[in-house]
Design an enzyme around this catalytic site. Sequence first.
Site, PDB file in Angstrom:
ATOM      1  N   ILE A   1     -80.132  25.377  -7.085  1.00  0.00           N
ATOM      2  CA  ILE A   1     -81.231  26.139  -6.494  1.00  0.00           C
ATOM      3  C   ILE A   1     -80.961  26.415  -5.014  1.00  0.00           C
ATOM      4  O   ILE A   1     -81.209  27.520  -4.522  1.00  0.00           O
ATOM      5  CB  ILE A   1     -82.561  25.364  -6.675  1.00  0.00           C
ATOM      6  CG1 ILE A   1     -82.905  25.227  -8.169  1.00  0.00           C
ATOM      7  CG2 ILE A   1     -83.703  26.066  -5.937  1.00  0.00           C
ATOM      8  CD1 ILE A   1     -84.077  24.288  -8.472  1.00  0.00           C
TER       9      ILE A   1
ATOM     10  N   ASP B   1     -76.275  13.761   5.044  1.00  0.00           N
ATOM     11  CA  ASP B   1     -76.970  12.920   4.063  1.00  0.00           C
ATOM     12  C   ASP B   1     -78.447  12.975   4.430  1.00  0.00           C
ATOM     13  O   ASP B   1     -78.865  12.376   5.431  1.00  0.00           O
ATOM     14  CB  ASP B   1     -76.448  11.484   4.120  1.00  0.00           C
ATOM     15  CG  ASP B   1     -77.177  10.575   3.139  1.00  0.00           C
ATOM     16  OD1 ASP B   1     -78.103  11.048   2.448  1.00  0.00           O
ATOM     17  OD2 ASP B   1     -76.819   9.381   3.070  1.00  0.00           O
ATOM     18  N   VAL B   2     -79.250  13.670   3.624  1.00  0.00           N
ATOM     19  CA  VAL B   2     -80.654  13.854   4.011  1.00  0.00           C
ATOM     20  C   VAL B   2     -81.443  12.552   3.972  1.00  0.00           C
ATOM     21  O   VAL B   2     -82.544  12.474   4.524  1.00  0.00           O
ATOM     22  CB  VAL B   2     -81.367  14.924   3.144  1.00  0.00           C
ATOM     23  CG1 VAL B   2     -80.736  16.293   3.311  1.00  0.00           C
ATOM     24  CG2 VAL B   2     -81.445  14.507   1.686  1.00  0.00           C
TER      25      VAL B   2
ATOM     26  N   ASN C   1     -84.441  20.970   0.257  1.00  0.00           N
ATOM     27  CA  ASN C   1     -84.242  21.129  -1.181  1.00  0.00           C
ATOM     28  C   ASN C   1     -83.329  20.086  -1.818  1.00  0.00           C
ATOM     29  O   ASN C   1     -83.403  19.864  -3.028  1.00  0.00           O
ATOM     30  CB  ASN C   1     -83.675  22.546  -1.404  1.00  0.00           C
ATOM     31  CG  ASN C   1     -83.057  22.722  -2.750  1.00  0.00           C
ATOM     32  OD1 ASN C   1     -83.755  22.897  -3.739  1.00  0.00           O
ATOM     33  ND2 ASN C   1     -81.729  22.658  -2.820  1.00  0.00           N
TER      34      ASN C   1
ATOM     35  N   TYR D   1     -88.407   9.414  -9.649  1.00  0.00           N
ATOM     36  CA  TYR D   1     -88.383  10.862  -9.390  1.00  0.00           C
ATOM     37  C   TYR D   1     -89.812  11.400  -9.308  1.00  0.00           C
ATOM     38  O   TYR D   1     -90.149  12.177  -8.409  1.00  0.00           O
ATOM     39  CB  TYR D   1     -87.603  11.543 -10.513  1.00  0.00           C
ATOM     40  CG  TYR D   1     -87.292  13.009 -10.305  1.00  0.00           C
ATOM     41  CD1 TYR D   1     -86.294  13.413  -9.420  1.00  0.00           C
ATOM     42  CD2 TYR D   1     -87.963  13.993 -11.023  1.00  0.00           C
ATOM     43  CE1 TYR D   1     -85.984  14.757  -9.259  1.00  0.00           C
ATOM     44  CE2 TYR D   1     -87.667  15.337 -10.866  1.00  0.00           C
ATOM     45  CZ  TYR D   1     -86.669  15.721  -9.986  1.00  0.00           C
ATOM     46  OH  TYR D   1     -86.363  17.052  -9.826  1.00  0.00           O
TER      47      TYR D   1
ATOM     48  N   LYS E   1     -91.489  13.102  -6.048  1.00  0.00           N
ATOM     49  CA  LYS E   1     -91.914  14.509  -6.074  1.00  0.00           C
ATOM     50  C   LYS E   1     -93.421  14.657  -5.849  1.00  0.00           C
ATOM     51  O   LYS E   1     -93.856  15.640  -5.240  1.00  0.00           O
ATOM     52  CB  LYS E   1     -91.468  15.168  -7.379  1.00  0.00           C
ATOM     53  CG  LYS E   1     -89.938  15.245  -7.545  1.00  0.00           C
ATOM     54  CD  LYS E   1     -89.266  16.043  -6.429  1.00  0.00           C
ATOM     55  CE  LYS E   1     -87.780  16.290  -6.695  1.00  0.00           C
ATOM     56  NZ  LYS E   1     -87.141  17.064  -5.624  1.00  0.00           N
TER      57      LYS E   1
ATOM     58  N   VAL F   1     -84.304  24.146 -14.538  1.00  0.00           N
ATOM     59  CA  VAL F   1     -83.476  25.190 -13.942  1.00  0.00           C
ATOM     60  C   VAL F   1     -82.025  24.797 -14.191  1.00  0.00           C
ATOM     61  O   VAL F   1     -81.652  23.615 -14.073  1.00  0.00           O
ATOM     62  CB  VAL F   1     -83.738  25.301 -12.420  1.00  0.00           C
ATOM     63  CG1 VAL F   1     -82.943  26.471 -11.834  1.00  0.00           C
ATOM     64  CG2 VAL F   1     -85.225  25.466 -12.136  1.00  0.00           C
TER      65      VAL F   1
ATOM     66  N   THR G   1     -78.848  23.905 -13.419  1.00  0.00           N
ATOM     67  CA  THR G   1     -78.087  23.441 -12.252  1.00  0.00           C
ATOM     68  C   THR G   1     -77.325  22.168 -12.638  1.00  0.00           C
ATOM     69  O   THR G   1     -77.279  21.801 -13.810  1.00  0.00           O
ATOM     70  CB  THR G   1     -79.043  23.106 -11.088  1.00  0.00           C
ATOM     71  OG1 THR G   1     -79.765  21.917 -11.436  1.00  0.00           O
ATOM     72  CG2 THR G   1     -80.023  24.223 -10.799  1.00  0.00           C
TER      73      THR G   1
END
Length: 279
Positions: free
Chosen positions: A18, A63-64, A90, A157, A161, A191, A193
């Site tokens: 994405i 590295d976020v 993202n 997760y 989120k 999606v 990916t």
Amino acid sequence: MRDFSGKTAVITGGASGIGHAVATRLGSEGMNLVIADIEQPALDAAVAEFEANGVSVLGQRTDVADNDSVRALAAAADDRFGDVHILFNNAGVAGGGPILEPDDIGVWDWVLGVDLMGVIYGIKAFGPQMVAHGEPCAIVNTASMAGLLPTPSLGSYTVAKYGVVAVSEVLSLETRDTTNLRVSVLCPGFVRTRIADSDRNIPEHLASLTEPSEELEFRREAARDLVASGMPPSEVAQQVLEAIVDERFYILPHPQYGEEIVARAQHIAAGGGVSAWGI
Ligand code: NAI
């Protein structure tokens, strides 16, 4: 925000999926791109591709989940292009299993670190300067349908989120009426990916948690099948662009889940039982 040409977009997780599709779309609008990703070879390939297409691009290994790394990204973006107009928070990973699974707390740290803290670090590293320059600008945070509906076997997760939706909602309420910044949250269903292969980026010290097992391979294959049946990332990218132009907060590329969101809200209001994302 309507004028994109010559402005600058920062895209985390921009080397794949994405993020790569949104970068491609924004590059085609004439924006300068800052691509941030942890995967160096994919990052190099993406930068080479954008350069070949005549886009001004900076690739910055980031590295976020590391606040210093995200702050270094903001400094590098400023050095190269000056003011930032779009921040697409993202980068994300999916992992883990049922909540009662023992000994997987490291996976929770990883998933919450990348998916939730990564978004918060991004907002804090870029947001104040975006407001200070005063031009129309946008922050888009990638959550998931799992940020609106609980997803069994993906506890960490789902928690991350939900957090991304919450931080986006609060940030929007705090800024929309008084600043030049508009906020959106992206909540896709499946999606097409590489998200089902997120383990490729798991930190070294946690690698033992993803050692092959029948159970893990079964879960991974099921996830790959769902993701392979998903929407092409380019369609999501188009919706992200339209939402930025229209200043829309919730971006739901898969409207078929609307009824489940309504059902969940009704269950909450009625004080009833919990309903899951009926994938
Ligand atoms: P992807 O795996 O193709 O892309 C994710 C990118 O993030 C990769 O380039 C990866 O190297 C990068 N990344 C991973 N850890 C990082 C870190 N610590 N720092 C910086 N970069 C890192 O997957 P996809 O699907 O494009 O993921 C993008 C976002 O979309 C994620 O937040 C994901 O949770 C979300 N999403 C994906 C869905 C899907 O079905 N593919 C559905 C709903 C949400």
